[in-house]
Design a protein around this motif. Structure first.
Motif, PDB file in Angstrom:
ATOM      1  N   THR A   4      17.040 -40.601  -8.012  1.00  0.00           N
ATOM      2  CA  THR A   4      17.760 -40.155  -6.817  1.00  0.00           C
ATOM      3  C   THR A   4      17.702 -38.636  -6.718  1.00  0.00           C
ATOM      4  O   THR A   4      17.581 -37.935  -7.726  1.00  0.00           O
ATOM      5  CB  THR A   4      19.230 -40.597  -6.848  1.00  0.00           C
ATOM      6  N   ILE A   5      17.778 -38.140  -5.502  1.00  0.00           N
ATOM      7  CA  ILE A   5      17.816 -36.702  -5.252  1.00  0.00           C
ATOM      8  C   ILE A   5      18.982 -36.406  -4.321  1.00  0.00           C
ATOM      9  O   ILE A   5      19.510 -37.297  -3.648  1.00  0.00           O
ATOM     10  CB  ILE A   5      16.491 -36.194  -4.634  1.00  0.00           C
ATOM     11  N   TRP A   6      19.374 -35.140  -4.296  1.00  0.00           N
ATOM     12  CA  TRP A   6      20.441 -34.710  -3.403  1.00  0.00           C
ATOM     13  C   TRP A   6      19.828 -33.974  -2.223  1.00  0.00           C
ATOM     14  O   TRP A   6      19.153 -32.962  -2.401  1.00  0.00           O
ATOM     15  CB  TRP A   6      21.425 -33.811  -4.144  1.00  0.00           C
ATOM     16  N   LYS A   7      20.053 -34.498  -1.025  1.00  0.00           N
ATOM     17  CA  LYS A   7      19.484 -33.921   0.188  1.00  0.00           C
ATOM     18  C   LYS A   7      20.548 -33.113   0.925  1.00  0.00           C
ATOM     19  O   LYS A   7      21.625 -33.623   1.237  1.00  0.00           O
ATOM     20  CB  LYS A   7      18.947 -35.017   1.102  1.00  0.00           C
ATOM     21  N   PRO A   8      20.259 -31.839   1.242  1.00  0.00           N
ATOM     22  CA  PRO A   8      21.248 -31.020   1.948  1.00  0.00           C
ATOM     23  C   PRO A   8      21.207 -31.219   3.460  1.00  0.00           C
ATOM     24  O   PRO A   8      20.150 -31.470   4.039  1.00  0.00           O
ATOM     25  CB  PRO A   8      20.824 -29.597   1.582  1.00  0.00           C
ATOM     26  N   THR A   9      22.358 -31.114   4.092  1.00  0.00           N
ATOM     27  CA  THR A   9      22.486 -31.125   5.548  1.00  0.00           C
ATOM     28  C   THR A   9      23.152 -29.828   5.973  1.00  0.00           C
ATOM     29  O   THR A   9      24.165 -29.414   5.383  1.00  0.00           O
ATOM     30  CB  THR A   9      23.327 -32.317   6.031  1.00  0.00           C
ATOM     31  N   LEU A  10      22.604 -29.191   6.972  1.00  0.00           N
ATOM     32  CA  LEU A  10      23.084 -27.892   7.423  1.00  0.00           C
ATOM     33  C   LEU A  10      24.497 -27.984   7.995  1.00  0.00           C
ATOM     34  O   LEU A  10      24.849 -28.942   8.682  1.00  0.00           O
ATOM     35  CB  LEU A  10      22.137 -27.333   8.485  1.00  0.00           C
ATOM     36  N   VAL A  11      25.287 -26.957   7.694  1.00  0.00           N
ATOM     37  CA  VAL A  11      26.610 -26.788   8.300  1.00  0.00           C
ATOM     38  C   VAL A  11      26.585 -25.488   9.104  1.00  0.00           C
ATOM     39  O   VAL A  11      26.278 -24.422   8.565  1.00  0.00           O
ATOM     40  CB  VAL A  11      27.720 -26.715   7.236  1.00  0.00           C
ATOM     41  N   VAL A  12      26.884 -25.576  10.390  1.00  0.00           N
ATOM     42  CA  VAL A  12      26.854 -24.397  11.261  1.00  0.00           C
ATOM     43  C   VAL A  12      28.240 -23.746  11.249  1.00  0.00           C
ATOM     44  O   VAL A  12      29.155 -24.180  11.950  1.00  0.00           O
ATOM     45  CB  VAL A  12      26.448 -24.782  12.700  1.00  0.00           C
ATOM     46  N   LEU A  13      28.402 -22.712  10.424  1.00  0.00           N
ATOM     47  CA  LEU A  13      29.706 -22.077  10.264  1.00  0.00           C
ATOM     48  C   LEU A  13      29.939 -20.940  11.257  1.00  0.00           C
ATOM     49  O   LEU A  13      31.057 -20.727  11.719  1.00  0.00           O
ATOM     50  CB  LEU A  13      29.858 -21.533   8.841  1.00  0.00           C
ATOM     51  N   LYS A  14      28.912 -20.139  11.525  1.00  0.00           N
ATOM     52  CA  LYS A  14      29.015 -19.006  12.449  1.00  0.00           C
ATOM     53  C   LYS A  14      30.071 -18.005  11.989  1.00  0.00           C
ATOM     54  O   LYS A  14      30.935 -17.584  12.764  1.00  0.00           O
ATOM     55  CB  LYS A  14      29.308 -19.495  13.880  1.00  0.00           C
ATOM     56  N   ILE A  15      30.003 -17.616  10.710  1.00  0.00           N
ATOM     57  CA  ILE A  15      30.895 -16.588  10.178  1.00  0.00           C
ATOM     58  C   ILE A  15      30.047 -15.411   9.700  1.00  0.00           C
ATOM     59  O   ILE A  15      28.867 -15.577   9.372  1.00  0.00           O
ATOM     60  CB  ILE A  15      31.766 -17.119   9.021  1.00  0.00           C
ATOM     61  N   ASN A  16      30.641 -14.229   9.657  1.00  0.00           N
ATOM     62  CA  ASN A  16      29.908 -13.029   9.254  1.00  0.00           C
ATOM     63  C   ASN A  16      30.385 -12.459   7.927  1.00  0.00           C
ATOM     64  O   ASN A  16      30.074 -11.319   7.587  1.00  0.00           O
ATOM     65  CB  ASN A  16      29.989 -11.955  10.347  1.00  0.00           C
ATOM     66  N   TYR A  75      26.725 -26.389   2.802  1.00  0.00           N
ATOM     67  CA  TYR A  75      25.823 -27.533   2.893  1.00  0.00           C
ATOM     68  C   TYR A  75      26.544 -28.786   2.408  1.00  0.00           C
ATOM     69  O   TYR A  75      27.336 -28.735   1.473  1.00  0.00           O
ATOM     70  CB  TYR A  75      24.555 -27.317   2.049  1.00  0.00           C
ATOM     71  N   VAL A  76      26.225 -29.888   3.070  1.00  0.00           N
ATOM     72  CA  VAL A  76      26.703 -31.203   2.639  1.00  0.00           C
ATOM     73  C   VAL A  76      25.534 -31.916   1.976  1.00  0.00           C
ATOM     74  O   VAL A  76      24.453 -32.040   2.564  1.00  0.00           O
ATOM     75  CB  VAL A  76      27.249 -32.019   3.826  1.00  0.00           C
ATOM     76  N   ILE A  94      28.790 -34.344  -1.601  1.00  0.00           N
ATOM     77  CA  ILE A  94      29.193 -33.050  -2.142  1.00  0.00           C
ATOM     78  C   ILE A  94      29.079 -32.008  -1.032  1.00  0.00           C
ATOM     79  O   ILE A  94      28.122 -32.019  -0.256  1.00  0.00           O
ATOM     80  CB  ILE A  94      28.302 -32.650  -3.330  1.00  0.00           C
ATOM     81  N   VAL A  95      30.052 -31.120  -0.966  1.00  0.00           N
ATOM     82  CA  VAL A  95      29.964 -29.988  -0.054  1.00  0.00           C
ATOM     83  C   VAL A  95      30.092 -28.713  -0.872  1.00  0.00           C
ATOM     84  O   VAL A  95      30.924 -28.623  -1.785  1.00  0.00           O
ATOM     85  CB  VAL A  95      31.034 -30.063   1.065  1.00  0.00           C
ATOM     86  N   THR A  96      29.234 -27.746  -0.586  1.00  0.00           N
ATOM     87  CA  THR A  96      29.257 -26.450  -1.268  1.00  0.00           C
ATOM     88  C   THR A  96      29.335 -25.333  -0.239  1.00  0.00           C
ATOM     89  O   THR A  96      28.865 -25.486   0.886  1.00  0.00           O
ATOM     90  CB  THR A  96      27.993 -26.247  -2.128  1.00  0.00           C
ATOM     91  N   CYS A  97      29.930 -24.214  -0.634  1.00  0.00           N
ATOM     92  CA  CYS A  97      29.917 -23.024   0.208  1.00  0.00           C
ATOM     93  C   CYS A  97      29.624 -21.819  -0.659  1.00  0.00           C
ATOM     94  O   CYS A  97      29.754 -21.867  -1.880  1.00  0.00           O
ATOM     95  CB  CYS A  97      31.216 -22.861   0.993  1.00  0.00           C
ATOM     96  N   SER A  98      29.246 -20.723  -0.020  1.00  0.00           N
ATOM     97  CA  SER A  98      28.701 -19.607  -0.773  1.00  0.00           C
ATOM     98  C   SER A  98      29.000 -18.279  -0.107  1.00  0.00           C
ATOM     99  O   SER A  98      29.421 -18.209   1.056  1.00  0.00           O
ATOM    100  CB  SER A  98      27.179 -19.793  -0.903  1.00  0.00           C
ATOM    101  N   GLN A  99      28.748 -17.212  -0.882  1.00  0.00           N
ATOM    102  CA  GLN A  99      28.867 -15.869  -0.337  1.00  0.00           C
ATOM    103  C   GLN A  99      27.779 -15.569   0.697  1.00  0.00           C
ATOM    104  O   GLN A  99      27.845 -14.543   1.380  1.00  0.00           O
ATOM    105  CB  GLN A  99      28.802 -14.836  -1.470  1.00  0.00           C
ATOM    106  N   ASP A 100      26.789 -16.458   0.810  1.00  0.00           N
ATOM    107  CA  ASP A 100      25.739 -16.255   1.819  1.00  0.00           C
ATOM    108  C   ASP A 100      26.176 -16.676   3.221  1.00  0.00           C
ATOM    109  O   ASP A 100      25.361 -16.738   4.135  1.00  0.00           O
ATOM    110  CB  ASP A 100      24.451 -16.986   1.420  1.00  0.00           C
TER     111      ASP A 100
END
Length: 424
Positions: free
Chosen positions: A94-106, A80-81, A70-76
């Motif tokens: 089972t649990i869902w573990k997030p992995t950081l996505v480096v977007l570099k947006i403002n 995260y994947v 699963i991939v999610t994005c946000s107003q923040d």
């Protein structure tokens, strides 16, 4: 007409949704900072897990059908994947573990979609850019590369071409564009197609706008990738055939569509502020409305203009139908009646003349819309396919907190009602 399956998921707006590969689970954004995972329990959907990492509203969700990520994005301004793993404290769970996505947006991230091969994904944003993300094994995170030019405003929607390289994007600068997202370290060189022969990084393979202007709410490629459709805030749907070349614009007096998907090479479904999914069909020679999946009063062809004939890119839309935005539509009359009479009746109700399926909002009876959805449809996704690859069922979520699963073939029952329609 077979009745759709409707579920009252929440008492808050549903911003986005995505189903698991086997359709046994559902990921939802319930207009909050968290994404919820629901599982089917009898007829109802029950929450089983919460994806907590974002600190502002989750704007979009996508669930990869092959890798089950699963991939999610946000107003923040983050994404995260999420991958499913065994719970160390309870191996049977089972649990869902997030992995950081480096977007570099403002600015806020607005939509996210996995590529067909699921080795990268795209994130649209309010920073006038699109982030193409791929996994960096050395750093153990998802790195991004940005497409910026010639985008001049917020990117509202994105959709992948089947070749895993081309990406359609619709933005608030009133343009729908096709970009190349070719990454040497990830992609194989794609063969030539109707969009071009060579696809270097960030190449603009096409740029289009509707004849009347209006920011582009939603875009989508056809199953083959040989055509693209987009819906604009001027209440139009535009279908682009670069091989012809032809650009077909359908003008309607309905409220704007905010989401669409193709169900076959010659059919698409669009939905939005009119609270009902609409089916359209056609080819490079012209398109026409088939009907609504939510049969209320039957279609009225008089509210469609004849602008369904193709035009060359950059040409006018043509057509002699009513102008988009005239102050005689259902939305205007609804507020007028509420102001002058204190009533909520609008054209389209059984007791009001001049209403109908294509006459704006779908009719109100005692303050309740005569549609399954009671407010704007925010997302439409494919739910079930036939053996030949066409979409047979679609799912929608809306501001009313409902999830509805529709049978696409249900709209076929409206075809006889259009027998007298002549679209020139």
């Amino acid at each position: 007409m077979s009745a759709p399956d409707a579920y009252n998921i929440a008492q808050v707006p549903l911003t986005a949704h995505a189903f698991s590969p086997d359709r046994s689970a559902l990921a939802l954004s319930t207009n909050s900072n968290d994404a919820q995972i629901y599982a089917k329990d009898g007829y109802d959907w029950q929450p089983i897990s919460t994806l907590k990492q974002h600190d502002k509203l989750v704007t979009s969700i996508d669930w990869a059908p092959t890798t089950d990520r699963i991939v999610t994005c946000s107003q923040d301004r983050n994404a995260y994947v999420w991958t499913k793993e065994s719970n160390p404290e309870s191996p049977s769970q089972t649990i869902w573990k997030p992995t950081l996505v480096v977007l570099k947006i403002n600015r806020a991230a607005t939509q996210v979609r996995w590529s067909p091969l699921e080795n990268k994904f795209a994130v649209a944003s309010g920073a006038r850019s699109i982030c193409i993300c791929s996994f960096d094994e050395e750093m153990n995170w998802w790195a991004s590369k940005q497409i910026k030019k010639p985008i001049r405003s917020t990117v509202l929607s994105i959709d992948w071409h089947p070749n895993n390289v081309l990406l359609a994007a619709g933005s608030a600068d009133m343009k729908a564009r096709v970009f190349s997202t070719f990454l040497k370290e990830v992609d194989k060189k794609p063969p030539p197609n109707v969009w071009g022969d060579k696809f270097p990084w960030s190449t603009v393979c096409g740029e289009y706008s509707s004849s009347s202007g209006g920011w582009v709410h939603t875009v989508g490629f056809s199953p083959s990738g040989d055509a693209m459709a987009f819906a604009s805030h001027d209440s139009t749907i535009t279908i682009v055939y670069p091989a012809a070349p032809a650009v077909i614009t359908l003008k309607t007096t309905m409220l704007p569509y905010v989401t669409l998907i193709w169900t076959a090479e010659d059919a698409l479904i669009a939905a939005g502020h009119d609270c009902q999914p609409m089916l359209y069909s056609g080819a490079s020679t012209g398109w026409k409305p088939v009907g609504s999946l939510d049969d209320v009063n039957g279609p009225r062809s008089s509210n469609f203009s004849s602008a369904s004939s193709p035009r060359t890119p950059g040409g006018g839309g043509g057509g002699n139908g009513p102008a988009v935005g005239r102050l005689n539509n259902a939305a205007f009359n609804r507020f007028k009646d509420a102001d002058s009479r204190g009533t909520s009746s609008i054209p389209g109700t059984p007791s009001s003349p001049g209403g109908g399926l294509f006459g704006g909002a779908s009719g109100v009876s005692g303050g309740e819309l005569m549609t399954v959805h009671q407010n704007t449809i925010t997302s439409v996704r494919p739910y079930e396919w036939s053996p030949n690859g066409t979409v047979t069922k679609v799912s929608t979520t809306g501001v009313d907190g409902k999830l509805v699963i529709w049978n696409v073939s249900a709209a076929v029952g409206l075809a006889p009602k259009l027998a007298g329609v002549h679209l020139r």
